[in-house]
Design an enzyme around this catalytic site. Structure first.
Site: not given
Length: 265
Positions: A116, A71, A119, A139
């Site tokens: 992310g 992110a 991910e 995170e």
């Protein structure tokens, strides 16, 4: 079939015959996923999901030292609570867009694939990495949790306890250990992740598109079910292909000792 289509400033789709390459292209920020970039990933995936000529999708990066660093925390730092809530569906749609692509998907990873970014790779069916790859879900070190599917996808790859260790410690895992743990599937030569992922995609794309999509559906829907329920999922997928044009062509080509020409239906 070839060419390139842009989806906003930071994402493009390149066509290589029946292989589609979903390109993360925000090199100035190591592909950090901003709201605009997340929206573009979602839009690209929506278009790919409807593209019957795309038999395999490969996710790649234009940045030399990163697949994706997750992110965009600089953008996130400027958000009010209300803005963060409003942004959440856009961010989530990017990750589910990759996850729900109906055809086989491969991530080509080099350098950093964190948060992310990892991910996005986990949302793919297979992960090809080179020795520079560094993966992880850090995170909790910034006060949140993996919110792009990480808490669900990682244990499905490596088991609950290993996933807990990786998520709770927020540690980064280098390529050799990542391969050993099953965080990546294929480890290739340095700088060869994209080339090898595209080559693998071409081998997969030579097979029936109807069969590939049905096999993926059975694998995904059956995962985690008890055996009897899983076999029912498999049977439903089999019935969806048994009377297809692809099945008729595949059997005919086998008996005629020639390469099949898949109708894709």
């Amino acid at each position: 079939m070839g060419g390139e289509q842009r989806f906003g400033e930071f994402v493009s789709v390149r066509r290589h015959a029946y292989v589609a390459e979903l390109v993360l292209d925000r090199p100035g920020a190591m592909n950090a996923v901003s709201t605009d970039m997340a929206r573009s990933i979602g839009s690209a995936c929506a278009a790919l999901a409807e593209d019957r000529d795309a038999r395999v999708v490969v996710v790649t990066s234009t940045h030399g030292r990163a697949f994706c660093v997750g992110a965009d925390l600089k953008e996130r730092n400027s958000f009010s609570d209300a803005e963060l809530v409003r942004q959440r569906p856009t961010a989530r749609a990017a990750y589910t867009g990759v996850l729900e692509l109906p055809m086989p998907t491969i991530a080509a990873v080099h350098g950093f694939a964190l948060g992310g970014g990892f991910e996005l790779a986990l949302a793919c069916d297979l992960v090809v990495a080179d020795p520079t790859a560094v993966v992880g879900l850090p995170e909790v070190s910034v006060g949140v949790i993996p919110g792009g599917g990480g808490t669900q996808l990682l244990p499905r790859r490596v088991g609950a306890a290993r996933a807990a260790e990786l998520i709770f410690t927020a540690r980064r895992v280098e390529a050799a250990e990542a391969r050993e743990l099953g965080l990546v599937d294929l480890l290739v030569g340095e700088g060869e992740d994209r080339t090898e992922a595209l080559a693998l995609a071409e081998r997969i794309a030579a097979n029936s598109p109807v069969g590939l999509r049905a096999a993926k559906r059975a694998l995904r829907l059956g995962h985690g079910l008890d055996l009897r329920a899983g076999l029912e999922v498999e049977d439903a997928a089999w019935r969806s292909v048994a009377f297809s044009g692809d099945r008729a062509e595949g059997v005919a080509a086998f008996n005629e000792k020639r390469k099949p020409k898949w109708p894709g239906e």
